[in-house]
Write a protein that holds these residues in place. Structure first.
Motif, PDB file in Angstrom:
ATOM      1  N   SER A 201       0.514  -1.075   0.192  1.00  0.00           N
ATOM      2  CA  SER A 201       0.132   0.125   0.204  1.00  0.00           C
ATOM      3  C   SER A 201       1.185   0.906  -0.019  1.00  0.00           C
ATOM      4  N   GLU A 202       1.925   1.270   0.530  1.00  0.00           N
ATOM      5  CA  GLU A 202       2.707   2.298   0.988  1.00  0.00           C
ATOM      6  C   GLU A 202       3.737   2.433  -0.433  1.00  0.00           C
ATOM      7  N   LEU A 203       3.720   1.504  -1.015  1.00  0.00           N
ATOM      8  CA  LEU A 203       4.205   1.780  -2.260  1.00  0.00           C
ATOM      9  C   LEU A 203       3.199   2.467  -3.574  1.00  0.00           C
ATOM     10  N   TRP A 204       1.895   1.423  -3.671  1.00  0.00           N
ATOM     11  CA  TRP A 204       1.152   2.389  -4.379  1.00  0.00           C
ATOM     12  C   TRP A 204       0.956   3.862  -4.166  1.00  0.00           C
TER      13      TRP A 204
ATOM     14  N   ALA B 148       0.722   6.997  -6.292  1.00  0.00           N
ATOM     15  CA  ALA B 148       0.592   7.965  -6.323  1.00  0.00           C
ATOM     16  C   ALA B 148       0.503   9.762  -5.440  1.00  0.00           C
ATOM     17  N   LEU B 149       1.831   9.817  -5.011  1.00  0.00           N
ATOM     18  CA  LEU B 149       2.436  10.681  -4.541  1.00  0.00           C
ATOM     19  C   LEU B 149       2.920  11.997  -5.944  1.00  0.00           C
ATOM     20  N   HIS B 150       3.701  10.930  -6.492  1.00  0.00           N
ATOM     21  CA  HIS B 150       4.550  11.479  -7.516  1.00  0.00           C
ATOM     22  C   HIS B 150       3.279  11.385  -8.762  1.00  0.00           C
ATOM     23  N   GLU B 151       2.582  10.949  -8.851  1.00  0.00           N
ATOM     24  CA  GLU B 151       1.344  11.430  -9.757  1.00  0.00           C
ATOM     25  C   GLU B 151       0.522  12.994  -9.975  1.00  0.00           C
TER      26      GLU B 151
ATOM     27  N   ALA C  32      -5.927  10.056 -13.983  1.00  0.00           N
ATOM     28  CA  ALA C  32      -6.797   8.797 -14.054  1.00  0.00           C
ATOM     29  C   ALA C  32      -5.527   7.762 -13.517  1.00  0.00           C
ATOM     30  N   ARG C  33      -4.669   8.027 -13.121  1.00  0.00           N
ATOM     31  CA  ARG C  33      -3.232   6.727 -13.258  1.00  0.00           C
ATOM     32  C   ARG C  33      -3.923   6.588 -10.931  1.00  0.00           C
ATOM     33  N   ILE C  34      -3.716   7.818 -10.347  1.00  0.00           N
ATOM     34  CA  ILE C  34      -4.393   7.631  -9.822  1.00  0.00           C
ATOM     35  C   ILE C  34      -5.392   7.651  -8.705  1.00  0.00           C
TER      36      ILE C  34
ATOM     37  N   SER D 182       0.630   6.780   8.997  1.00  0.00           N
ATOM     38  CA  SER D 182       1.383   6.402   8.093  1.00  0.00           C
ATOM     39  C   SER D 182       1.589   7.924   6.793  1.00  0.00           C
ATOM     40  N   TRP D 183       2.265   8.210   6.953  1.00  0.00           N
ATOM     41  CA  TRP D 183       2.860   9.997   6.179  1.00  0.00           C
ATOM     42  C   TRP D 183       3.172  10.167   5.358  1.00  0.00           C
ATOM     43  N   GLN D 184       2.864   8.527   4.528  1.00  0.00           N
ATOM     44  CA  GLN D 184       2.551   9.345   2.963  1.00  0.00           C
ATOM     45  C   GLN D 184       1.309   9.235   2.075  1.00  0.00           C
ATOM     46  N   TYR D 185      -0.018   8.680   3.263  1.00  0.00           N
ATOM     47  CA  TYR D 185      -1.252   8.680   3.197  1.00  0.00           C
ATOM     48  C   TYR D 185      -1.668  10.316   3.569  1.00  0.00           C
ATOM     49  N   ARG D 186      -1.262  10.428   4.766  1.00  0.00           N
ATOM     50  CA  ARG D 186      -1.297  12.575   5.203  1.00  0.00           C
ATOM     51  C   ARG D 186      -0.487  13.372   3.843  1.00  0.00           C
TER      52      ARG D 186
END
Length: 279
Positions: free
Chosen positions: A55-58, A62-65, A86-88, A125-129
């Motif tokens: 999930s963290e990799l996905w 998502a953050l990159h996009e 659309a990719r996100i 999760s800091w990425q989710y935040r």
């Protein structure tokens, strides 16, 4: 009839990698597969770790996009952002499917290793935040779980200083002559979003004449598509937690299911949902 096994080398496949880059080298597979450090002998802990690591990799993708999509919208080339948005949405479709695997873990299974998690919890999760901050859900209270890491606090603060995805979309509308209120365009970017009647009116103009405002119309639908999958992800999170631990408190101290139910009420782009009623 018997046949000889096919030898890929006869088809030109590279078979020797001494001193050359292989698949495993490029993807750093050894480092990835060494990252599942189980803390208990429980069989299902491996499932739990891999579910969250993938999930963290996905979320990293998502953050990159999201970063690229915002830059395209800010540059008034939203059509270049549509594929990214659309990719996100598809990334969150993948994240939704992952809950199906985790739901194969029963309450009895989880109880065999839950104590080993300590106070760790997905809401930390800091990425989710970062994703929530990037798309516009800017709850400053959620900085606190990361205060022990100055590097993460700095990243989150940098995100709060930047226009969110929704802010950039509204600025784009304003630059193209749509009546987005000035107070919205100059608002405090750190502040949580508050439903705005003027923003709703601007989006209504787009939806009442989509041919005239096609880029803005398609941008709006891409935002709704993303939030649709995002809200499904939240709902699946809720039902998975209820299925596995019922109404127990979460490992991170939240009220668990009750906390996740409150999160379901949050809308990222409320005016885009409200106009479905007002049109």
């Amino acid at each position: 009839m018997t046949t000889c096994p096919f030898n890929p080398a006869e088809d030109g496949a590279q078979m020797a990698f001494d001193g050359r880059m292989s698949y495993g080298d490029y993807l750093r597979i050894d480092q990835i597969l060494d990252a599942q450090a189980m803390l208990t002998p429980a069989h299902d802990e491996m499932l739990f770790i891999i579910q969250h690591q993938t999930s963290e990799l996905w979320m990293r993708l998502a953050l990159h996009e999201l970063d690229a999509a915002r830059r395209k919208i800010a540059a008034d080339t939203p059509h270049e952002a549509f594929k990214m948005l659309a990719r996100i949405a598809r990334i969150f479709e993948q994240l939704n499917s992952a809950w199906d695997v985790l739901r194969t873990m029963t309450p009895s299974d989880y109880s065999t290793f839950r104590a080993g998690l300590g106070q760790s919890s997905g809401f930390q999760s800091w990425q989710y935040r970062l994703i929530e901050y990037a798309v516009g859900n800017r709850n400053l209270a959620m900085l606190k779980p990361h205060a022990h890491r100055p590097d993460l606090t700095a990243r989150l603060e940098a995100e709060l200083a930047r226009p969110s995805l929704y802010d950039e979309a509204l600025r784009h509308l304003a630059r193209h002559g749509l009546p987005v209120p000035e107070a919205v365009l100059t608002r405090d970017l750190r502040a949580p979003w508050v439903h705005d009647a003027g923003v709703l009116a601007a989006w209504e103009i787009v939806y009442r004449d989509p041919q005239k405002h096609w880029a803005a119309y398609e941008l709006a639908e891409k935002l709704v598509d993303f939030e649709d999958y995002f809200r499904r992800w939240r709902f699946n999170h809720l039902t998975t937690v209820e299925r596995v631990i019922g109404f127990k408190r979460g490992t991170g101290g939240t009220s668990g299911v009750a906390y996740l139910r409150r999160m379901l009420d949050i809308q990222l782009f409320p005016e885009l949902w409200a106009l479905r009623t007002t049109l």
